[in-house]
Motif scaffolding. Structure first.
Motif, PDB file in Angstrom:
ATOM      1  N   MET A   1     107.408  -9.824  49.220  1.00 29.47           N
ATOM      2  CA  MET A   1     106.147 -10.590  49.201  1.00 29.47           C
ATOM      3  C   MET A   1     105.079 -10.102  48.284  1.00 29.47           C
ATOM      4  SD  MET A   1     103.956 -11.467  52.787  1.00 29.47           S
ATOM      5  CE  MET A   1     105.509 -11.482  53.685  1.00 29.47           C
ATOM      6  N   GLN A   2     104.403 -11.143  47.765  1.00 31.01           N
ATOM      7  CA  GLN A   2     103.295 -10.573  46.927  1.00 31.01           C
ATOM      8  C   GLN A   2     101.977 -11.379  47.224  1.00 31.01           C
ATOM      9  OE1 GLN A   2     103.710  -8.886  44.022  1.00 31.01           O
ATOM     10  NE2 GLN A   2     102.001  -9.388  42.976  1.00 31.01           N
ATOM     11  N   PHE A   3     100.891 -10.869  46.939  1.00 31.09           N
ATOM     12  CA  PHE A   3      99.399 -11.215  47.524  1.00 31.09           C
ATOM     13  C   PHE A   3      98.819 -11.734  46.012  1.00 31.09           C
ATOM     14  CE2 PHE A   3     101.035  -9.393  51.247  1.00 31.09           C
ATOM     15  CZ  PHE A   3     100.752 -10.470  52.251  1.00 31.09           C
ATOM     16  N   CYS A   4      98.173 -12.639  46.095  1.00 32.61           N
ATOM     17  CA  CYS A   4      97.221 -13.007  44.972  1.00 32.61           C
ATOM     18  C   CYS A   4      96.178 -12.015  44.687  1.00 32.61           C
ATOM     19  CB  CYS A   4      96.705 -14.377  45.182  1.00 32.61           C
ATOM     20  SG  CYS A   4      95.558 -14.878  43.727  1.00 32.61           S
ATOM     21  N   ASP A   5      96.127 -11.562  43.587  1.00 32.89           N
ATOM     22  CA  ASP A   5      95.048 -10.576  43.126  1.00 32.89           C
ATOM     23  C   ASP A   5      93.560 -11.343  42.935  1.00 32.89           C
ATOM     24  OD1 ASP A   5      96.755  -8.326  42.828  1.00 32.89           O
ATOM     25  OD2 ASP A   5      97.097  -8.776  40.751  1.00 32.89           O
ATOM     26  N   GLU A   6      93.614 -12.679  43.107  1.00 28.81           N
ATOM     27  CA  GLU A   6      92.141 -13.480  42.778  1.00 28.81           C
ATOM     28  C   GLU A   6      91.610 -13.601  44.374  1.00 28.81           C
ATOM     29  OE1 GLU A   6      90.915 -14.020  39.972  1.00 28.81           O
ATOM     30  OE2 GLU A   6      92.549 -12.861  39.205  1.00 28.81           O
ATOM     31  N   CYS A   7      92.645 -14.161  45.132  1.00 27.44           N
ATOM     32  CA  CYS A   7      92.123 -14.616  46.350  1.00 27.44           C
ATOM     33  C   CYS A   7      92.824 -13.682  47.448  1.00 27.44           C
ATOM     34  CB  CYS A   7      92.121 -16.200  46.603  1.00 27.44           C
ATOM     35  SG  CYS A   7      93.814 -16.670  46.720  1.00 27.44           S
ATOM     36  N   GLY A   8      93.649 -13.151  47.330  1.00 29.03           N
ATOM     37  CA  GLY A   8      94.633 -12.504  48.442  1.00 29.03           C
ATOM     38  C   GLY A   8      95.202 -13.161  49.400  1.00 29.03           C
ATOM     39  N   SER A   9      95.737 -14.485  49.082  1.00 28.30           N
ATOM     40  CA  SER A   9      96.775 -15.300  49.648  1.00 28.30           C
ATOM     41  C   SER A   9      98.131 -14.850  49.348  1.00 28.30           C
ATOM     42  CB  SER A   9      96.344 -16.768  48.918  1.00 28.30           C
ATOM     43  OG  SER A   9      95.137 -17.304  49.720  1.00 28.30           O
ATOM     44  N   MET A  10      99.018 -15.169  50.057  1.00 19.17           N
ATOM     45  CA  MET A  10     100.356 -15.023  49.769  1.00 19.17           C
ATOM     46  C   MET A  10     100.909 -15.929  48.764  1.00 19.17           C
ATOM     47  SD  MET A  10     103.464 -14.555  52.770  1.00 19.17           S
ATOM     48  CE  MET A  10     103.212 -15.995  53.436  1.00 19.17           C
ATOM     49  N   MET A  11     101.760 -15.368  47.805  1.00 16.80           N
ATOM     50  CA  MET A  11     102.088 -16.078  46.734  1.00 16.80           C
ATOM     51  C   MET A  11     103.574 -16.612  46.817  1.00 16.80           C
ATOM     52  SD  MET A  11     100.327 -13.821  43.570  1.00 16.80           S
ATOM     53  CE  MET A  11     100.369 -15.258  42.336  1.00 16.80           C
ATOM     54  N   LYS A  12     103.915 -17.679  46.343  1.00 16.34           N
ATOM     55  CA  LYS A  12     105.533 -18.106  46.465  1.00 16.34           C
ATOM     56  C   LYS A  12     105.930 -17.846  45.015  1.00 16.34           C
ATOM     57  CE  LYS A  12     104.236 -22.795  46.035  1.00 16.34           C
ATOM     58  NZ  LYS A  12     103.861 -24.142  46.694  1.00 16.34           N
ATOM     59  N   THR A  13     107.378 -17.696  45.148  1.00 16.18           N
ATOM     60  CA  THR A  13     108.163 -17.951  43.619  1.00 16.18           C
ATOM     61  C   THR A  13     108.392 -19.157  43.103  1.00 16.18           C
ATOM     62  OG1 THR A  13     110.203 -17.479  44.673  1.00 16.18           O
ATOM     63  CG2 THR A  13     109.187 -15.494  44.413  1.00 16.18           C
ATOM     64  N   GLU A  14     108.082 -19.244  41.826  1.00 13.80           N
ATOM     65  CA  GLU A  14     108.710 -20.605  41.058  1.00 13.80           C
ATOM     66  C   GLU A  14     109.238 -19.910  39.769  1.00 13.80           C
ATOM     67  OE1 GLU A  14     105.430 -23.376  40.547  1.00 13.80           O
ATOM     68  OE2 GLU A  14     105.321 -23.585  42.688  1.00 13.80           O
ATOM     69  N   ASP A  15     110.433 -20.077  39.634  1.00 11.97           N
ATOM     70  CA  ASP A  15     111.181 -19.382  38.744  1.00 11.97           C
ATOM     71  C   ASP A  15     111.005 -17.872  38.334  1.00 11.97           C
ATOM     72  OD1 ASP A  15     112.619 -21.903  38.421  1.00 11.97           O
ATOM     73  OD2 ASP A  15     110.797 -22.697  37.327  1.00 11.97           O
ATOM     74  N   ARG A  17     107.962 -16.893  37.783  1.00 13.65           N
ATOM     75  CA  ARG A  17     106.480 -16.438  38.052  1.00 13.65           C
ATOM     76  C   ARG A  17     106.235 -16.303  39.500  1.00 13.65           C
ATOM     77  NH1 ARG A  17     104.075 -21.480  36.742  1.00 13.65           N
ATOM     78  NH2 ARG A  17     106.128 -22.362  36.945  1.00 13.65           N
ATOM     79  N   TRP A  18     105.212 -15.797  40.022  1.00  9.22           N
ATOM     80  CA  TRP A  18     104.425 -15.903  41.464  1.00  9.22           C
ATOM     81  C   TRP A  18     103.335 -16.674  41.302  1.00  9.22           C
ATOM     82  CZ3 TRP A  18     106.611 -13.713  45.723  1.00  9.22           C
ATOM     83  CH2 TRP A  18     107.258 -12.613  45.628  1.00  9.22           C
ATOM     84  N   VAL A  19     103.271 -17.661  42.255  1.00  9.34           N
ATOM     85  CA  VAL A  19     102.331 -18.792  42.249  1.00  9.34           C
ATOM     86  C   VAL A  19     101.520 -18.802  43.527  1.00  9.34           C
ATOM     87  CG1 VAL A  19     101.737 -21.311  41.756  1.00  9.34           C
ATOM     88  CG2 VAL A  19     103.616 -20.107  40.705  1.00  9.34           C
ATOM     89  N   CYS A  20     100.210 -18.793  43.413  1.00  4.11           N
ATOM     90  CA  CYS A  20      99.237 -18.791  44.542  1.00  4.11           C
ATOM     91  C   CYS A  20      99.076 -20.327  44.837  1.00  4.11           C
ATOM     92  CB  CYS A  20      97.969 -18.220  44.090  1.00  4.11           C
ATOM     93  SG  CYS A  20      96.762 -18.006  45.833  1.00  4.11           S
ATOM     94  N   GLY A  21      99.401 -20.689  46.192  1.00  9.45           N
ATOM     95  CA  GLY A  21      99.232 -21.979  46.757  1.00  9.45           C
ATOM     96  C   GLY A  21      97.695 -22.165  46.830  1.00  9.45           C
ATOM     97  N   CYS A  23      94.775 -20.621  45.137  1.00  8.58           N
ATOM     98  CA  CYS A  23      93.895 -21.038  44.032  1.00  8.58           C
ATOM     99  C   CYS A  23      94.643 -21.118  42.712  1.00  8.58           C
ATOM    100  CB  CYS A  23      93.000 -19.464  43.704  1.00  8.58           C
ATOM    101  SG  CYS A  23      94.022 -18.004  43.332  1.00  8.58           S
ATOM    102  N   GLY A  24      95.800 -21.149  42.520  1.00 13.37           N
ATOM    103  CA  GLY A  24      96.708 -21.460  41.549  1.00 13.37           C
ATOM    104  C   GLY A  24      96.986 -20.520  40.465  1.00 13.37           C
ATOM    105  N   ASN A  25      96.399 -19.226  40.828  1.00 13.33           N
ATOM    106  CA  ASN A  25      96.633 -17.831  40.176  1.00 13.33           C
ATOM    107  C   ASN A  25      98.169 -17.962  39.870  1.00 13.33           C
ATOM    108  OD1 ASN A  25      96.237 -15.382  38.673  1.00 13.33           O
ATOM    109  ND2 ASN A  25      96.423 -14.512  40.424  1.00 13.33           N
ATOM    110  N   GLU A  26      98.714 -17.597  38.662  1.00 12.78           N
ATOM    111  CA  GLU A  26      99.930 -17.156  38.396  1.00 12.78           C
ATOM    112  C   GLU A  26     100.282 -15.981  37.700  1.00 12.78           C
ATOM    113  OE1 GLU A  26     101.658 -20.032  35.935  1.00 12.78           O
ATOM    114  OE2 GLU A  26     101.051 -21.787  37.321  1.00 12.78           O
ATOM    115  N   GLU A  27     101.349 -15.010  38.113  1.00 12.81           N
ATOM    116  CA  GLU A  27     101.986 -13.801  37.598  1.00 12.81           C
ATOM    117  C   GLU A  27     103.335 -13.700  37.439  1.00 12.81           C
ATOM    118  OE1 GLU A  27     100.960 -10.635  40.189  1.00 12.81           O
ATOM    119  OE2 GLU A  27      98.676 -11.517  40.843  1.00 12.81           O
ATOM    120  N   LEU A  28     103.546 -13.118  36.244  1.00  7.35           N
ATOM    121  CA  LEU A  28     105.168 -13.155  35.915  1.00  7.35           C
ATOM    122  C   LEU A  28     105.686 -12.231  37.091  1.00  7.35           C
ATOM    123  CD1 LEU A  28     105.063 -12.559  32.175  1.00  7.35           C
ATOM    124  CD2 LEU A  28     105.844 -14.403  33.584  1.00  7.35           C
ATOM    125  N   ARG A  29     107.198 -12.507  37.407  1.00  2.77           N
ATOM    126  CA  ARG A  29     107.776 -11.666  38.373  1.00  2.77           C
ATOM    127  C   ARG A  29     108.130 -10.370  37.706  1.00  2.77           C
ATOM    128  NH1 ARG A  29     111.851 -15.318  41.476  1.00  2.77           N
ATOM    129  NH2 ARG A  29     112.143 -13.546  42.449  1.00  2.77           N
TER     130      ARG A  29
END
Length: 108
Positions: A1-15, A17-21, A23-29
């Motif tokens: 499980m990954q949490f967004c560094d920008e808003c603290g929400s739980m992120m989901k995986t897309e290919d 990347r981790w994507v925050c539902g 705020c839209g922040n993205e991070e490489l897995r």
């Protein structure tokens, strides 16, 4: 499980990347980091069977309005027990006040 560094929400995986539902922040897995955060049940003990058959009905505690699946009576003693992992809810055990039939909340 990954949490967004920008808003603290739980992120989901897309290919890849981790994507925050939120705020839209993205991070490489990072597969190495994901291996460390993987949840396993290795080393956890199996839960034991809780036997209430030897407990007298009078010692069972408070009563509640519920239908006995055996005789149809509308009152039963109940008690709550933690029989699964601590992050799961307790199980409620019932004993009919008439026929002393025993069951648990998720049996019927």
């Amino acid at each position: 499980m990954q949490f967004c560094d920008e808003c603290g929400s739980m992120m989901k995986t897309e290919d890849d990347r981790w994507v925050c539902g939120s705020c839209g922040n993205e991070e490489l897995r990072d597969s190495a980091a994901e291996q460390e955060m993987a949840v396993t049940t290795q080393g956890q003990e199996e839960s034991e069977i809780v036997d209430t058959s030897e407990v007298d009905a009078e010692e069972m505690g408070p009563t509640t309005s519920t239908r006995c699946p055996e005789c149809g009576n509308d009152r039963a003693y109940y008690e709550m027990k933690q029989i699964r992992a601590a992050d799961e809810s307790e199980t409620r055990f019932f004993t009919c006040t008439e026929c002393e039939h025993k069951w648990r909340e998720d049996d019927h």
